[in-house]
Design a protein around this motif. Structure first.
Motif, PDB file in Angstrom:
ATOM      1  N   LEU A   1      23.607  62.338  12.201  1.00 29.56           N
ATOM      2  CA  LEU A   1      23.393  62.083  13.722  1.00 29.56           C
ATOM      3  C   LEU A   1      23.532  63.338  14.476  1.00 29.56           C
ATOM      4  N   GLU A   2      24.260  64.134  14.209  1.00 31.17           N
ATOM      5  CA  GLU A   2      24.757  65.531  14.928  1.00 31.17           C
ATOM      6  C   GLU A   2      23.753  66.341  14.513  1.00 31.17           C
ATOM      7  N   GLY A   3      22.777  66.255  13.613  1.00 29.27           N
ATOM      8  CA  GLY A   3      21.816  67.397  13.228  1.00 29.27           C
ATOM      9  C   GLY A   3      22.424  68.580  12.348  1.00 29.27           C
ATOM     10  N   ARG A   4      23.789  68.236  11.799  1.00 31.39           N
ATOM     11  CA  ARG A   4      24.419  69.111  10.789  1.00 31.39           C
ATOM     12  C   ARG A   4      24.190  68.901   9.423  1.00 31.39           C
ATOM     13  N   ALA A   5      23.971  69.731   8.481  1.00 34.06           N
ATOM     14  CA  ALA A   5      23.871  69.369   7.164  1.00 34.06           C
ATOM     15  C   ALA A   5      25.126  69.650   6.269  1.00 34.06           C
ATOM     16  N   VAL A   6      25.450  68.418   5.943  1.00 38.79           N
ATOM     17  CA  VAL A   6      26.642  68.372   5.139  1.00 38.79           C
ATOM     18  C   VAL A   6      26.506  67.931   3.620  1.00 38.79           C
ATOM     19  N   SER A   7      27.177  68.833   2.627  1.00 30.96           N
ATOM     20  CA  SER A   7      26.816  68.771   1.582  1.00 30.96           C
ATOM     21  C   SER A   7      27.955  69.012   0.544  1.00 30.96           C
ATOM     22  N   HIS A   8      28.115  68.821  -0.618  1.00 32.44           N
ATOM     23  CA  HIS A   8      29.204  69.020  -1.448  1.00 32.44           C
ATOM     24  C   HIS A   8      29.269  70.608  -2.068  1.00 32.44           C
ATOM     25  N   PHE A   9      28.173  71.330  -1.487  1.00 37.20           N
ATOM     26  CA  PHE A   9      28.262  72.774  -1.921  1.00 37.20           C
ATOM     27  C   PHE A   9      29.089  73.852  -0.835  1.00 37.20           C
ATOM     28  N   GLY A  10      29.390  73.306   0.130  1.00 45.85           N
ATOM     29  CA  GLY A  10      29.847  74.110   1.467  1.00 45.85           C
ATOM     30  C   GLY A  10      31.390  74.073   1.428  1.00 45.85           C
ATOM     31  N   PRO A  11      31.879  74.914   2.560  1.00 45.69           N
ATOM     32  CA  PRO A  11      33.438  74.958   2.617  1.00 45.69           C
ATOM     33  C   PRO A  11      34.046  73.863   3.416  1.00 45.69           C
ATOM     34  N   ASP A  12      33.106  73.091   4.174  1.00 45.38           N
ATOM     35  CA  ASP A  12      33.912  71.863   4.875  1.00 45.38           C
ATOM     36  C   ASP A  12      34.195  70.722   4.096  1.00 45.38           C
ATOM     37  N   THR A  13      33.742  70.691   2.942  1.00 45.84           N
ATOM     38  CA  THR A  13      33.584  69.218   2.067  1.00 45.84           C
ATOM     39  C   THR A  13      34.527  69.845   0.905  1.00 45.84           C
ATOM     40  N   ASN A  14      35.266  70.900   0.761  1.00 44.36           N
ATOM     41  CA  ASN A  14      35.969  71.436  -0.519  1.00 44.36           C
ATOM     42  C   ASN A  14      37.326  72.107  -0.079  1.00 44.36           C
ATOM     43  N   GLU A  15      38.154  71.755  -1.152  1.00 43.00           N
ATOM     44  CA  GLU A  15      39.431  72.422  -0.954  1.00 43.00           C
ATOM     45  C   GLU A  15      39.570  73.884  -1.446  1.00 43.00           C
ATOM     46  N   TRP A  16      38.547  74.716  -1.061  1.00 48.99           N
ATOM     47  CA  TRP A  16      38.815  76.271  -1.951  1.00 48.99           C
ATOM     48  C   TRP A  16      40.083  76.806  -1.839  1.00 48.99           C
ATOM     49  N   ALA A  17      40.742  76.833  -0.556  1.00 49.63           N
ATOM     50  CA  ALA A  17      41.994  77.541  -0.518  1.00 49.63           C
ATOM     51  C   ALA A  17      43.035  76.958  -1.407  1.00 49.63           C
ATOM     52  N   LEU A  18      42.959  75.613  -1.702  1.00 47.11           N
ATOM     53  CA  LEU A  18      43.769  74.881  -2.697  1.00 47.11           C
ATOM     54  C   LEU A  18      43.405  75.281  -4.114  1.00 47.11           C
ATOM     55  N   LEU A  19      41.922  75.303  -4.304  1.00 49.55           N
ATOM     56  CA  LEU A  19      41.623  75.844  -5.790  1.00 49.55           C
ATOM     57  C   LEU A  19      42.066  77.197  -5.951  1.00 49.55           C
ATOM     58  N   GLU A  20      41.807  78.062  -5.105  1.00 48.91           N
ATOM     59  CA  GLU A  20      42.403  79.379  -5.177  1.00 48.91           C
ATOM     60  C   GLU A  20      43.992  79.406  -5.471  1.00 48.91           C
ATOM     61  N   GLN A  21      44.649  78.788  -4.777  1.00 46.72           N
ATOM     62  CA  GLN A  21      46.079  78.656  -5.046  1.00 46.72           C
ATOM     63  C   GLN A  21      46.494  78.213  -6.566  1.00 46.72           C
ATOM     64  N   GLN A  22      45.550  77.350  -7.113  1.00 49.91           N
ATOM     65  CA  GLN A  22      46.115  77.040  -8.419  1.00 49.91           C
ATOM     66  C   GLN A  22      45.579  78.064  -9.284  1.00 49.91           C
ATOM     67  N   PHE A  23      44.557  78.860  -9.037  1.00 43.20           N
ATOM     68  CA  PHE A  23      44.002  79.988 -10.008  1.00 43.20           C
ATOM     69  C   PHE A  23      45.317  80.857  -9.881  1.00 43.20           C
ATOM     70  N   ARG A  24      45.745  81.302  -8.701  1.00 42.46           N
ATOM     71  CA  ARG A  24      46.756  82.271  -8.584  1.00 42.46           C
ATOM     72  C   ARG A  24      48.045  81.571  -9.174  1.00 42.46           C
ATOM     73  N   ALA A  25      48.663  80.209  -8.919  1.00 44.55           N
ATOM     74  CA  ALA A  25      49.680  79.965  -9.704  1.00 44.55           C
ATOM     75  C   ALA A  25      49.584  79.890 -11.143  1.00 44.55           C
TER      76      ALA A  25
END
Length: 291
Positions: free
Chosen positions: A61-85
């Motif tokens: 509706l807003e003319g934005r492409a939303v996908s599972h591939f991008g940063p807005d729909t994934n917890e990348w910081a949390l994933l990096e935290q698990q790699f580090r931990a």
């Protein structure tokens, strides 16, 4: 990176063959007596299936492409935290994304939802990640620095589309037009966040069909392994015994100084021959550090 608690990341887009690589790793781990902690990329999606549908609709509706591939729909910081931990202490947290009713039933949850977060088991030898974003590197996120062995799995783009079209129309009931819309919606994130990872990986396995895939939207069948070649590129070929690989894999050849090409049906064998000594080397380093 961690010498005591190594991290292996297998990254590739959906349908790229990461499941095949996961099976190869499982066989190596079982044969060599290695105890892995396993985390799946889907566990780090930000939204449930229903929430994701709502965000895609709102984005349209807003003319934005939303996908599972991008940063807005994934917890990348949390994933990096698990790699580090895991690299620091040999433990991290994960959960499961429940894709189907069969997966959801034991948890008494709806498909498309997540299980609760839990700690990975104690006394594991390494962390094994398989998913979309194991080598993501942005201004704020750097999964690459935490991974000791990075594997990319990617078919050429038309083959990837053929696999997605067949899976989504046959197994999920979508029309070809709907699948085409998904492919277009994902393209920006694919180019900016999926593709760059394959420049960070230590080894790439790329499946290339030798049949006509020029129009993936009319392809009747997914090219088989026998109708494909696998191109294997090493970021650093130093120490790779190419003569040995060529002697062990019939009809293989080198196309560049850092690249070997094998018949598609021999990809599992090639992975076993290439990855086993690399994993054993990680274990040797780990044992030396623990003494």
């Amino acid at each position: 990176m961690s010498r005591k608690h190594p991290v292996i990341a297998v990254t590739g887009s959906s349908g790229a063959g990461t499941t095949t690589v996961k099976r190869v790793f499982e066989n190596i781990f079982r044969r060599e007596g290695i105890r892995p902690a396993v985390i799946e990329g889907d566990a780090f999606h930000r939204f449930s299936r229903q929430e994701m549908k709502e965000r895609i609709a709102q984005g349209d509706l807003e003319g934005r492409a939303v996908s599972h591939f991008g940063p807005d729909t994934n917890e990348w910081a949390l994933l990096e935290q698990q790699f580090r931990a895991y690299g620091q202490g040999g433990r991290c947290r994960s959960r499961y994304y429940l894709h189907s009713p069969e997966e959801a039933e034991p948890y008494q949850q709806e498909p498309g939802t997540f299980t609760p977060w839990v700690e990975t088991p104690a006394d594991t030898d390494l962390l094994f990640y398989e998913g979309l974003h194991g080598c993501v590197k942005t201004e704020s996120i750097d999964m690459v620095r935490h991974a000791d062995l990075k594997i990319g799995v990617v078919p050429i783009i038309n083959l990837e589309w053929i696999q997605k079209i067949h899976r989504d129309t046959r197994d999920r009931g979508y029309s070809k037009e709907a699948v085409s819309d998904v492919i277009l919606r994902r393209m920006h994130d694919y180019v900016h966040y999926i593709v760059p990872q394959f420049g960070e990986t230590d080894i790439n396995f790329q499946r290339v069909p030798v049949v006509d895939t020029s129009n993936p939207f009319i392809a009747r069948d997914i090219p088989t392994a026998g109708e494909s070649l696998t191109v294997i590129r090493f970021k650093n070929p130093r120490g790779i015994d190419f003569p040995y690989l060529l002697s062990m894999i019939d009809n293989s050849f080198m196309s560049r100084a850092n690249t070997i090409v094998v018949p598609g049906g021999k990809m599992d064998l090639a992975m076993q021959l290439i990855l086993t000594p690399m994993i054993l080397r990680l274990m040797e380093i780990r044992r030396a550090q623990l003494q």
